[in-house]
Design an enzyme around this catalytic site. Structure first.
Site, PDB file in Angstrom:
ATOM      1  N   SER A  84       0.825  -1.205   0.000  1.00 48.84           N
ATOM      2  CA  SER A  84       0.000   0.000   0.000  1.00 48.84           C
ATOM      3  C   SER A  84       0.865   1.264   0.000  1.00 48.84           C
ATOM      4  O   SER A  84       1.570   1.525  -0.966  1.00 48.84           O
ATOM      5  CB  SER A  84      -0.964  -0.034   1.181  1.00 48.84           C
ATOM      6  OG  SER A  84      -2.093   0.764   0.911  1.00 48.84           O
ATOM      7  N   LYS A  95     -21.187  16.933  11.512  1.00 46.26           N
ATOM      8  CA  LYS A  95     -19.968  17.437  12.151  1.00 46.26           C
ATOM      9  C   LYS A  95     -19.182  16.333  12.853  1.00 46.26           C
ATOM     10  O   LYS A  95     -17.953  16.391  12.922  1.00 46.26           O
ATOM     11  CB  LYS A  95     -20.326  18.537  13.155  1.00 46.26           C
ATOM     12  CG  LYS A  95     -19.106  19.178  13.803  1.00 46.26           C
ATOM     13  CD  LYS A  95     -18.291  19.917  12.763  1.00 46.26           C
ATOM     14  CE  LYS A  95     -17.036  20.528  13.344  1.00 46.26           C
ATOM     15  NZ  LYS A  95     -16.008  19.491  13.631  1.00 46.26           N
TER      16      LYS A  95
END
Length: 330
Positions: free
Chosen positions: A135, A187
Site C-alpha cells: 500500500s 460534524k
C-alpha cells in the site's frame, strides 16, 4: 474481582484512546537533537551510494514511547535526503522499504520527498522492497527509478481505506456515555463513539475513491501501465514478489546488494563506491540489514514501548495501508 479488574483496565484503555496520549517522561528527548553522522557500510571509493531505511507504519506524527518521542518516518526520510543533497559525492540513493503503508498524507509526502530529491539532484533512486512493502509502502517506491523486490516480499495492497476505532461497545460495557453538541448533522461523522449512518458511509466511500484515484494514477504513470494491466491489482489485493513482477509493479527480484549494484549502474558510480548510512548512533560492523537503524534510545524495550502500536488501534482517518500487517509495526 476479575470483573472489576477487567473494567479498570478497559477504562484505562478508554482514557488513552480518548486522550490520544501515552504515559511518558521526556528525560531523554535531547537524543534526537544530535546531528546525523555518516557511517560506511561497505566500499572504499570516492563515490557514495546512500542507503535510507524506511521502516514501520508511515505517519506524520512521532511515535510516543514511555520515555521519549521518536521522529516520524516522514521526518527521518526528509532529514536524510536533505543531508544527501549537500554531498556532491553521493551519486545515488537506495531506499529499503519495510512498511505496510500508513496514512494517505504520509505516504504521499514520502513519495514527493523522493521525487523532489531526484529532480533537484539528478541522482537516481532505487527502491528495494523488503519483507512487506504494501500500500503506502509501494506508493513511496513508485517514485524510484527502479524497484527491486526481495523474492519473499509481500507487496501490492494498492488501495485506500478509512479506519476508525469503534468504542461504542466498550462504552456500553463500562457504562459511559458521550454527549455531543454539534453545529451540523455531519460534524461528528467518523466519531468512534457511535456507529456511522448510511449517509456518512456514502460520503466516506466517495472520499476513498477520490484519494485512490490519485494512487492508481501514480502507479499507472510511474510504471507505464495500461488499463488492462491495472486490472491485476486495482482491487487492492496483496501480491507476492513474483506476482508483482508479472503485473509490472517491480522491475526485478533480488536482494539489498542488488539494489546497490543497480544504483551504481544507473548513476555511473564506480564499482568500489561506498555504501553509507546516516544515523545518530554508531553501530560497529554495521550492515544494510541493521533493523536498529532508527537510532534507538537507551532503556531497552520499556523505553521503546509504544501504546498505540501495542493496542493496534489507529487514529481515525484515510489510509494507504494493508490492515493485515497493522499493529505489529511502529
Amino acid at each position: 474481582m476479575h470483573r472489576i479488574v477487567s473494567r479498570v483496565l478497559a477504562c484505562a484503555v478508554l482514557v488513552l484512546l480518548v486522550a490520544g496520549c501515552s504515559p511518558r517522561i521526556n528525560i531523554l528527548g535531547g537524543f534526537y537533537r544530535e546531528p546525523l553522522e555518516e557511517q560506511t557500510i561497505e566500499g572504499r571509493g570516492t563515490d557514495k551510494i546512500l542507503l535510507v531505511r524506511l521502516q514501520g507504519t508511515l505517519k506524520m506524527s512521532p511515535s510516543s514511547a514511555l520515555l521519549y518521542k521518536r521522529p516520524s518516518p516522514v521526518q527521518r526520510l526528509d532529514e536524510q535526503l536533505a543531508k544527501a543533497k549537500d554531498d556532491s559525492r553521493i551519486k545515488a540513493v537506495v531506499v529499503s522499504i519495510n512498511s505496510p503503508g500508513g496514512t494517505v498524507g504520509a505516504s504521499d509526502v514520502c513519495y514527493d520527498l523522493i521525487r523532489r530529491y531526484k529532480q533537484e539532484t539528478g541522482n537516481p533512486v532505487v527502491a528495494v522492497l523488503m519483507e512487506v512493502a504494501a500500500s503506502g509502502g509501494y506508493y513511496t517506491a513508485a517514485a524510484a527509478d527502479r524497484i527491486i523486490a526481495h523474492p519473499a516480499t509481500i507487496t501490492g495492497s494498492i488501495g485506500t481505506i478509512f479506519l476508525r476505532p469503534d468504542m461504542s461497545g466498550l462504552l456500553d460495557w463500562v457504562r459511559v456515555n458521550v454527549e455531543v453538541t454539534k453545529s451540523g448533522d455531519l460534524k461528528d461523522m467518523g466519531s468512534p463513539f457511535r456507529a456511522s449512518t448510511e449517509q456518512e458511509r456514502a460520503l466516506f466511500q466517495q472520499m476513498i475513491l477520490d484519494e485512490n484515484a490519485r494512487f492508481l494514477d501514480i502507479v499507472r504513470t510511474s510504471r507505464k501501465l495500461d488499463e488492462n494491466a491495472m486490472h491485476a491489482f486495482e482491487d487492492g489485493r496483496v501480491l507476492t514478489a513474483q506476482q508483482a513482477m508479472d503485473a509490472g509493479l517491480v522491475d526485478s527480484l533480488g536482494y539489498l546488494h542488488d539494489g546497490y549494484d543497480a544504483a551504481r549502474h544507473l548513476s555511473g558510480a564506480g564499482e568500489d563506491a561506498q555504501v553509507v548510512v546516516y544515523q545518530r548512533r554508531e553501530y560497529p560492523d554495521d550492515t544494510g540489514y541493521n533493523t536498529m537503524a532508527r537510532s534507538p534510545m537507551p532503556g531497552g524495550a520499556a523505553a521503546a514501548f509504544d501504546v498505540e502500536s501495542a493496542l493496534g488501534v489507529p487514529q481515525a482517518g484515510l489510509y494507504h495501508l494493508w490492515p493485515g500487517a497493522f499493529g505489529n509495526w511502529e
